[in-house]
Write a protein that holds these residues in place. Structure first.
Motif, short mmCIF file in Angstrom:
data_model
loop_
_atom_site.label_atom_id
_atom_site.label_comp_id
_atom_site.label_asym_id
_atom_site.label_seq_id
_atom_site.Cartn_x
_atom_site.Cartn_y
_atom_site.Cartn_z
N LEU A 43 0.84 -1.20 0.00
CA LEU A 43 0.00 0.00 0.00
C LEU A 43 0.88 1.25 0.00
CD1 LEU A 43 -2.67 -1.22 2.58
CD2 LEU A 43 -2.86 -1.16 0.09
N PRO A 44 0.46 2.30 -0.73
CA PRO A 44 1.32 3.46 -0.90
C PRO A 44 1.26 4.47 0.23
CG PRO A 44 -0.64 3.71 -2.23
CD PRO A 44 -0.74 2.36 -1.58
N TRP A 45 0.47 4.17 1.28
CA TRP A 45 0.34 5.13 2.35
C TRP A 45 0.31 4.40 3.68
CZ3 TRP A 45 -3.94 2.44 1.72
CH2 TRP A 45 -4.64 2.51 0.51
N GLN A 46 0.38 5.18 4.73
CA GLN A 46 0.33 4.62 6.09
C GLN A 46 -1.09 4.17 6.41
OE1 GLN A 46 1.21 7.51 9.09
NE2 GLN A 46 0.99 6.06 10.80
N THR A 47 -1.22 2.98 6.99
CA THR A 47 -2.52 2.51 7.46
C THR A 47 -2.45 2.33 8.97
OG1 THR A 47 -1.91 0.19 7.15
CG2 THR A 47 -3.02 1.29 5.32
N GLU A 48 -3.55 2.68 9.63
CA GLU A 48 -3.63 2.52 11.08
C GLU A 48 -4.83 1.64 11.41
OE1 GLU A 48 -3.66 6.17 13.27
OE2 GLU A 48 -3.99 5.18 15.21
N LYS A 49 -4.57 0.52 12.07
CA LYS A 49 -5.64 -0.40 12.45
C LYS A 49 -6.21 0.03 13.79
CE LYS A 49 -2.60 -3.60 11.97
NZ LYS A 49 -1.85 -4.86 12.04
N LEU A 50 -7.52 0.16 13.84
CA LEU A 50 -8.18 0.62 15.05
C LEU A 50 -9.15 -0.45 15.55
CD1 LEU A 50 -8.89 4.25 13.80
CD2 LEU A 50 -7.00 3.47 15.22
N THR A 51 -9.22 -0.61 16.84
CA THR A 51 -10.07 -1.66 17.41
C THR A 51 -11.36 -1.13 18.00
OG1 THR A 51 -8.87 -1.48 19.51
CG2 THR A 51 -8.09 -3.14 17.94
N SER A 52 -11.47 0.17 18.17
CA SER A 52 -12.68 0.78 18.73
C SER A 52 -13.37 1.60 17.66
CB SER A 52 -12.31 1.68 19.92
OG SER A 52 -13.38 2.58 20.20
N ILE A 53 -14.65 1.33 17.42
CA ILE A 53 -15.39 2.10 16.41
C ILE A 53 -15.54 3.55 16.86
CG2 ILE A 53 -17.62 1.37 17.37
CD1 ILE A 53 -16.77 2.28 13.70
N GLU A 54 -15.71 3.76 18.15
CA GLU A 54 -15.83 5.13 18.64
C GLU A 54 -14.53 5.91 18.39
OE1 GLU A 54 -16.51 2.43 20.45
OE2 GLU A 54 -18.70 2.53 20.58
N TYR A 55 -13.41 5.27 18.64
CA TYR A 55 -12.11 5.93 18.42
C TYR A 55 -11.88 6.14 16.92
CZ TYR A 55 -7.11 6.89 18.80
OH TYR A 55 -5.87 7.48 18.73
N ALA A 56 -12.29 5.16 16.11
CA ALA A 56 -12.12 5.29 14.65
C ALA A 56 -12.90 6.48 14.11
CB ALA A 56 -12.55 4.00 13.96
N LEU A 57 -14.14 6.59 14.53
CA LEU A 57 -14.99 7.68 14.03
C LEU A 57 -14.52 9.04 14.53
CD1 LEU A 57 -18.47 5.93 14.37
CD2 LEU A 57 -17.35 6.60 12.23
N ALA A 58 -13.75 9.05 15.62
CA ALA A 58 -13.27 10.32 16.18
C ALA A 58 -12.00 10.83 15.49
CB ALA A 58 -12.99 10.14 17.67
N GLN A 59 -11.45 10.04 14.56
CA GLN A 59 -10.22 10.45 13.87
C GLN A 59 -10.52 11.58 12.87
OE1 GLN A 59 -7.27 9.20 15.04
NE2 GLN A 59 -8.79 8.39 16.48
N PRO A 60 -9.51 12.34 12.48
CA PRO A 60 -9.71 13.48 11.57
C PRO A 60 -9.78 13.06 10.10
CG PRO A 60 -7.41 13.38 12.21
CD PRO A 60 -8.10 12.28 12.99
#
Length: 328
Positions: free
Chosen positions: A178-195
């Motif tokens: 993949l050509p970019w950084q990926t961040e795996k998140l385990t909390s949907i609340e935390y994922a939706l809070a990302q920018p």
């Protein structure tokens, strides 16, 4: 007449996101000029609980020259180790009706859906996205990850979440570099809070979990799954964009169509469809909040399948099937 397997369809470029994008754009133009059409789908019930087989016909002119039907079985209660959805596509030439090919086409559906999302993300997004949140780890999510890598290699970051982390891990492990950084998140609340600038939902959720607080100026929410977005969120969006609007509004489980049947959304509130994006150059303003609903138009399945069939003929790939006719 030739038969193409799943792996042959892939080897012939059926899952190529760049070619699929070109197929979608050209088919939208053919629909506009009347050289493509997509009649209403029909279905028969299976004897298994909730099982149905759908018949999805379409014709596509131009370089595709195809009349075809996708015949897809939905088997939600199947416990036989085979996929829940199984699709075959049968093609005839549009100009003279001669049978051309039959192929395993499940991967084409995911590829054309992601190609439509690429089109929407490119033309309907309020501003060029830099950070995307991708929800899900199934076939559609994997196709969208591949699409993003091909069409948006300059992204800053991809946030990924799935309810089952091991499935997300598997999807990312199976993805090409993949050509970019990926961040795996385990909390949907935390994922939706990302920018994030754009949210792509590819889950099988039957209850909405995307609320109105996530509809914000300059952002785009793209719904690929079934019922992930609340009516309040859709109502809050400045612009509602769809791939299309047809009789399926009366039966589809998509959030937007459920909202329509509940009397809380009127067709006139649709800001744009694919024809507007491709033919009429409709664009959102940078401060708009945009909601995109992807129903999934089978006319694109026929276009992709036709391109694959032409390539199979050129390379002489596939199993020849005998045809016998009684000539008078």
């Amino acid at each position: 007449m030739r038969y193409l397997t799943y792996s042959q369809v892939a080897a012939l470029g059926g899952n190529d996101p760049l070619s699929a994008f070109d197929d979608v754009v050209e088919t939208v133009k053919l629909l506009h000029s009347g050289e493509a059409s997509m009649p209403a789908e029909t279905h028969v019930d299976l004897t298994s609980p909730q099982g149905k087989v759908y018949s999805l016909p379409a014709t596509v002119g131009g370089r595709f020259n195809a009349a075809g039907v996708k015949w897809t079985a939905h088997r939600p209660q199947a416990r036989d180790g085979y996929p829940m959805a199984m699709a075959m596509t049968l093609l005839n030439r549009a100009d003279n009706g001669l049978p051309v090919a039959i192929m395993q086409s499940g991967s084409l559906t995911a590829t054309r859906t992601a190609a439509v999302s690429a089109l929407a993300l490119r033309y309907a997004s309020p501003k060029p996205p830099r950070r995307i949140l991708l929800l899900g780890a199934g076939v559609q999510a994997a196709a969208h990850l591949k699409m993003l890598a091909a069409h948006f290699p300059g992204l800053e970051k991809i946030y990924c979440w799935n309810r089952t982390p091991s499935h997300l891990e598997a999807m990312l492990n199976q993805a090409e570099t993949l050509p970019w950084q990926t961040e795996k998140l385990t909390s949907i609340e935390y994922a939706l809070a990302q920018p994030w600038d754009a949210l792509i939902t590819c889950t099988s959720a039957s209850q909405p979990f995307i609320g109105q607080q996530f509809i914000q100026p300059g952002r785009m929410v793209m719904q690929i799954g079934y019922h992930e977005v609340s009516f309040e969120a859709i109502a809050r969006a400045d612009k509602v964009v769809v791939d299309g609007w047809g009789d399926y509004c009366n039966t589809s489980a998509k959030s937007l169509f459920q909202m329509y049947r509940a009397g809380e959304f009127v067709v006139d509130s649709v800001g744009a469809d694919l024809n507007d994006l491709v033919v009429n150059n409709w664009r959102a303003s940078p401060t708009d909040s945009v909601y995109f609903s992807s129903f999934g138009l089978n006319v694109f399945d026929i276009a992709l399948a036709a391109r694959v069939a032409h390539e199979a003929e050129r390379q002489d790939v596939g199993t020849a099937l005998p045809l016998e006719f009684a000539l008078s």
